[in-house]
Design an enzyme around this catalytic site. Structure first.
Site, PDB file in Angstrom:
ATOM      1  N   ARG A  56       0.845  -1.203   0.000  1.00 56.28           N
ATOM      2  CA  ARG A  56       0.000   0.000   0.000  1.00 56.28           C
ATOM      3  C   ARG A  56       0.880   1.253   0.000  1.00 56.28           C
ATOM      4  NH1 ARG A  56      -2.192   1.463   4.547  1.00 56.28           N
ATOM      5  NH2 ARG A  56      -2.784  -0.607   5.250  1.00 56.28           N
ATOM      6  N   TYR A 108     -14.577  18.947 -17.372  1.00 61.94           N
ATOM      7  CA  TYR A 108     -15.078  17.566 -17.398  1.00 61.94           C
ATOM      8  C   TYR A 108     -16.186  17.415 -16.348  1.00 61.94           C
ATOM      9  CZ  TYR A 108     -15.330  12.611 -16.330  1.00 61.94           C
ATOM     10  OH  TYR A 108     -15.796  11.349 -16.069  1.00 61.94           O
ATOM     11  N   ASP A 181      -5.573  20.311 -14.184  1.00 65.46           N
ATOM     12  CA  ASP A 181      -5.851  19.035 -14.846  1.00 65.46           C
ATOM     13  C   ASP A 181      -5.347  19.175 -16.284  1.00 65.46           C
ATOM     14  OD1 ASP A 181      -6.951  16.925 -16.281  1.00 65.46           O
ATOM     15  OD2 ASP A 181      -8.835  16.899 -15.158  1.00 65.46           O
ATOM     16  N   LYS A 206      -6.316   8.245 -20.047  1.00 68.38           N
ATOM     17  CA  LYS A 206      -6.413   8.857 -21.368  1.00 68.38           C
ATOM     18  C   LYS A 206      -5.073   8.725 -22.100  1.00 68.38           C
ATOM     19  CE  LYS A 206     -10.616  10.073 -20.237  1.00 68.38           C
ATOM     20  NZ  LYS A 206     -10.983   9.398 -19.020  1.00 68.38           N
TER      21      LYS A 206
HETATM   22  N1  PLP Z   1     -10.207  14.811 -16.050  1.00 67.33           N
HETATM   23  C1  PLP Z   1     -10.564  14.809 -17.345  1.00 67.33           C
HETATM   24  C2  PLP Z   1     -10.228  15.992 -18.196  1.00 67.33           C
HETATM   25  C3  PLP Z   1     -11.249  13.713 -17.890  1.00 67.33           C
HETATM   26  O1  PLP Z   1     -11.604  13.733 -19.193  1.00 67.33           O
HETATM   27  C4  PLP Z   1     -11.549  12.613 -17.055  1.00 67.33           C
HETATM   28  C5  PLP Z   1     -12.290  11.424 -17.577  1.00 67.33           C
HETATM   29  O2  PLP Z   1     -12.901  11.487 -18.637  1.00 67.33           O
HETATM   30  C6  PLP Z   1     -11.163  12.654 -15.707  1.00 67.33           C
HETATM   31  C7  PLP Z   1     -10.489  13.759 -15.241  1.00 67.33           C
HETATM   32  C8  PLP Z   1     -11.476  11.504 -14.775  1.00 67.33           C
HETATM   33  O3  PLP Z   1     -10.580  10.467 -14.991  1.00 67.33           O
HETATM   34  P1  PLP Z   1     -10.910   8.889 -14.791  1.00 67.33           P
HETATM   35  O4  PLP Z   1     -12.014   8.558 -15.739  1.00 67.33           O
HETATM   36  O5  PLP Z   1      -9.605   8.227 -15.095  1.00 67.33           O
HETATM   37  O6  PLP Z   1     -11.332   8.717 -13.363  1.00 67.33           O
END
Ligand code: PLP
Length: 384
Positions: A56, A108, A181, A206
């Site tokens: 962990r 998002y 992000d 992604k």
């Molecule tokens: N941030 C962005 C810009 C995203 O497009 C996504 C998912 O589509 C996320 C965060 C969340 O990531 P995850 O689906 O890996 O939890």
């Protein structure tokens, strides 16, 4: 056996060679997968190898992926998580009740929905602001002195580009931290820490992994000694949002080709955006690589080598016309997510109908296929 390089390396070299990683036990140029959850101690009862005690806190494959990602981001440290949302949650769980947070609007949807709910439950004041408007963002910082501000650039699915340096300055002036992000940009196109962000977040599901076969998230920090980073690290170790060894191994393998894939996805997306912007059945194209995009000039200074795989366009005729085009597409899979080698199309209005997304908007995640094939597919689907 090759020697350690003496010069700083470019991202393509760092990624392809996984930062010089050679398997200790075998000399293999590909690391082993380490499934052990617990590690032996020596005669003095100290951890026998590399401080490893329990997976962990000590996960060798996660550490390998983190080292490569930290190098690519220019970060002091990186931490990987079992999803992008787990990484988002790890940041927000460090905030005390009563804190104030700025959140970029129209990012998002999953991030927005989770943060809204969390802040309500934690008694955290949440202010949503259009962060691509730097003046509005600075005003919100001045009005609310947030302890943390969250941006996403380019944003999903609106493709708005946010001035990271301006946002960092505004939030730092009030004593807060900036988290960016950078999922859609990846460190290949923009390294947010170099523009002043304190933490970079990725949905590694992604483009970082890039093959639509790993769910993972990551955080990268400018200052590993910062209180927030120590709190995030402790939270991951104790609350246990750890990426499994096979997923970490796959992520590391995916990242070896990251610069190559991002280059190809971006050049394909640029070609598709240019094609669509001349199309009579298309009302608007949202892509920062187009000269008439509202933040094109900023994108040109903040991003290098392209503008990423994500592009949105609005089909004339609303939902019916957009869904009809999706049904006729032969190469673009109708599926959510982005950043994989295969192209995807999504009708976001169906997914988030109450967030102001135009009914005719289609979001494309452009893959690494032949651009001519992708354009021909769009042409037949749109009917031109
Ligand atoms: N941030 C962005 C810009 C995203 O497009 C996504 C998912 O589509 C996320 C965060 C969340 O990531 P995850 O689906 O890996 O939890």
């Amino acid at each position: 056996m090759s020697h350690k390089p003496t010069r700083p390396l470019k991202p393509a070299t760092l990624a392809a060679q996984a930062n010089g990683l050679i398997d200790d036990g075998t000399g293999g140029v590909v690391p082993a997968i380490h499934p052990a959850t617990t590690f032996v101690r020596d005669d003095t009862y100290a951890p026998a190898v590399g401080g490893n005690v329990y997976s962990r806190s000590h996960a060798p494959n996660a550490r390998m992926a983190e080292d490569v990602l930290a190098q690519l981001e220019g970060a002091e440290e990186a931490l990987v998580f079992p999803s992008g949302m787990a990484a988002v949650a790890a940041v927000f769980r460090t905030l005390p009740a009563g804190a104030s947070v700025l959140l970029q609007s129209q990012i998002y949807w999953g991030t927005t929905a989770w943060i809204r709910d969390f802040c309500t439950r934690r008694d955290i004041t949440l202010i949503e602001v259009e962060a691509s408007d730097s003046a509005a963002f600075a005003q919100a910082c001045a009005d609310h002195s947030p302890s943390l501000a969250w941006i996403e650039t380019p944003s999903n699915p609106w493709l708005r580009v946010v001035d990271i340096a301006a946002c960092a300055q505004a939030v730092h002036d009030r004593g807060g931290l900036l988290v960016a992000d950078m999922t859609t940009a990846t460190p290949v196109l923009a390294r947010a820490l170099s523009f002043g962000a304190d933490i970079v977040m990725h949905s590694a599901t992604k483009a970082l992994n890039g093959h639509s076969d790993v769910l993972a998230g990551a955080l990268c920090c400018k200052d590993a000694g910062a209180a927030i980073w120590q709190a995030i690290r402790l939270d991951r170790d104790t609350a246990g949002a750890v990426l499994g060894p096979f997923e970490a191994w796959l992520l590391l393998r995916g990242m070896r080709t990251l610069p190559l894939r991002v280059e190809r996805m971006s050049s394909n997306a640029q070609k598709l955006a240019e094609y669509l912007s001349d199309h009579p059945r298309v009302e608007a194209v949202l892509y920062p690589g187009l000269p008439d995009h509202p933040t094109h000039a900023l994108a040109c200074t903040q991003m290098q080598g392209g503008f990423g795989p994500l592009l949105s366009f609005v089909v004339k005729g609303g939902a019916e016309a957009a869904l009809g085009a999706v049904a006729r597409l032969q190469l673009f899979h109708p599926a959510t997510s982005l950043g994989g080698v295969e192209s995807l199309v999504e009708h976001r209005h169906t997914i988030e109908p109450h967030t102001g997304i135009p009914e005719g908007l289609l979001r494309l995640s452009v893959g690494i296929e032949d651009a001519g094939d992708l354009i021909a597919d769009l042409a037949q689907a749109l009917g031109q």
